[in-house]
Design a protein around this motif. Structure first.
Motif, short mmCIF file in Angstrom:
data_model
loop_
_atom_site.label_atom_id
_atom_site.label_comp_id
_atom_site.label_asym_id
_atom_site.label_seq_id
_atom_site.Cartn_x
_atom_site.Cartn_y
_atom_site.Cartn_z
N UNK A 1 0.80 -1.22 0.00
CA UNK A 1 0.00 0.00 0.00
C UNK A 1 0.83 1.27 0.00
N UNK A 2 1.74 1.40 -0.95
CA UNK A 2 2.52 2.64 -1.04
C UNK A 2 1.60 3.83 -1.32
N UNK A 3 1.77 4.89 -0.54
CA UNK A 3 1.01 6.11 -0.76
C UNK A 3 1.84 7.07 -1.60
N UNK B 1 1.97 10.80 -2.43
CA UNK B 1 1.47 12.12 -2.07
C UNK B 1 1.80 13.12 -3.17
N UNK C 1 6.59 1.45 6.62
CA UNK C 1 7.05 2.27 5.51
C UNK C 1 7.96 3.38 6.03
N UNK D 1 9.20 7.21 4.58
CA UNK D 1 9.00 8.27 3.60
C UNK D 1 9.98 9.40 3.91
N UNK E 1 5.23 17.10 -0.48
CA UNK E 1 4.58 15.96 0.15
C UNK E 1 5.58 14.86 0.42
N UNK E 2 5.25 13.95 1.33
CA UNK E 2 6.15 12.82 1.60
C UNK E 2 6.36 11.96 0.35
N UNK F 1 7.84 8.13 -0.93
CA UNK F 1 8.12 6.77 -0.49
C UNK F 1 9.59 6.44 -0.62
N UNK G 1 -1.14 -6.06 4.89
CA UNK G 1 -0.51 -5.76 3.61
C UNK G 1 -1.45 -5.00 2.69
N UNK H 1 -4.04 -2.86 3.50
CA UNK H 1 -4.75 -1.70 4.04
C UNK H 1 -3.99 -0.42 3.73
N UNK H 2 -4.64 0.54 3.09
CA UNK H 2 -4.00 1.81 2.78
C UNK H 2 -4.09 2.80 3.93
N UNK I 1 -2.66 4.11 6.86
CA UNK I 1 -1.37 4.04 7.52
C UNK I 1 -1.33 5.01 8.69
#
Lengths: 112, 114
Positions: free
Chosen positions: A98-100, A102, B33, B35, B42-43, B45, B98, B100-101, B103
């Motif tokens: 689930x990489x976000x 932004x 994660x 970031x 914005x952040x 990844x 794994x 679920x968005x 965070x």
């Protein structure tokens, strides 16, 4: 991943509704739209998400257009504590995790 | 319950020094994660762990960046030979599964390289 367009900044009077728009015209059929916000000097905070239907929780409401090309986050009675950067994030389909991704978001300033 | 914690909150390093940033995720969260957030942006990844396995490190900007999560809980992001362009806020996030968005983010570590 779908591209998003958000206004860089918006103002809102305390107690009024804040309506934050997001264009995501390239969103695919199985991508959700997630909204996060980031208050100054804090990490991002999840607000709400949706796929097709409008959604409401204790923080906000999310209105998604029928063609899914845009959405609006609604804070019904904005308070000074809602001053933050708001990010609209279509989630990638089938990435395996689930990489976000932004963007630069909308900076909302709530004033007395 | 306790949220995601990060330490230190602020770190000043001289160019060329090595730094280690720690993340304590929410207990039991599978996904972790990292970031990077530059000023006014914005952040972005950096890397992803599922338990102790690092499944994606495609966002790490160079081989000076290294992350680990040896026991599937605490994670450390290490930056070797820091450069000025490494100055940023480093954010850690965890989520229960794994798929679920949603965070949960820590407060971040602000790294300044002088």
């Amino acid at each position: 991943d779908a591209k998003t367009t958000q206004p860089p900044s918006m103002d809102c009077a305390e107690g009024r509704a804040a309506n934050l728009p997001c264009n995501h015209s390239t969103i695919s059929g199985n991508e959700y739209v997630y909204w996060y916000r980031q208050i100054h000097s804090q990490g991002p905070q999840y607000i709400i998400h949706g796929l097709k239907n409008n959604e409401t929780n204790e923080m906000a409401s999310l209105i998604i257009t029928e063609d899914r090309k845009s959405s609006t986050l609604i804070l019904p009675h904005a308070t000074l504590r809602d001053t933050a950067v708001y990010y609209c994030i279509p989630t990638g389909a089938n990435t395996g995790f689930q990489k976000l991704v932004f963007g630069t978001g909308t900076r909302l300033l709530v004033s007395p | 319950g306790a949220g995601v914690s990060q330490s230190p909150r602020y770190k000043v390093a001289k160019r060329g020094q090595d730094v280690a940033l720690r993340c304590d995720p929410i207990s039991g969260h599978v996904s972790l994660f990292w970031y990077q957030q530059a000023l006014g942006q914005g952040p972005e990844f950096l890397t992803y762990f599922q338990n102790e396995a690092q499944l994606d490190k495609s966002g790490l900007p160079s081989d000076r960046f290294f992350a680990e999560r040896p026991e599937g809980s605490v994670s450390t992001l290490k930056i070797q030979r820091t450069q000025q362009e490494d100055s940023a806020v480093y954010l850690c996030a965890s989520s229960p599964s794994r798929t679920d968005y949603e965070q949960y983010f820590g407060p971040g570590t602000r790294l300044t390289v002088t």
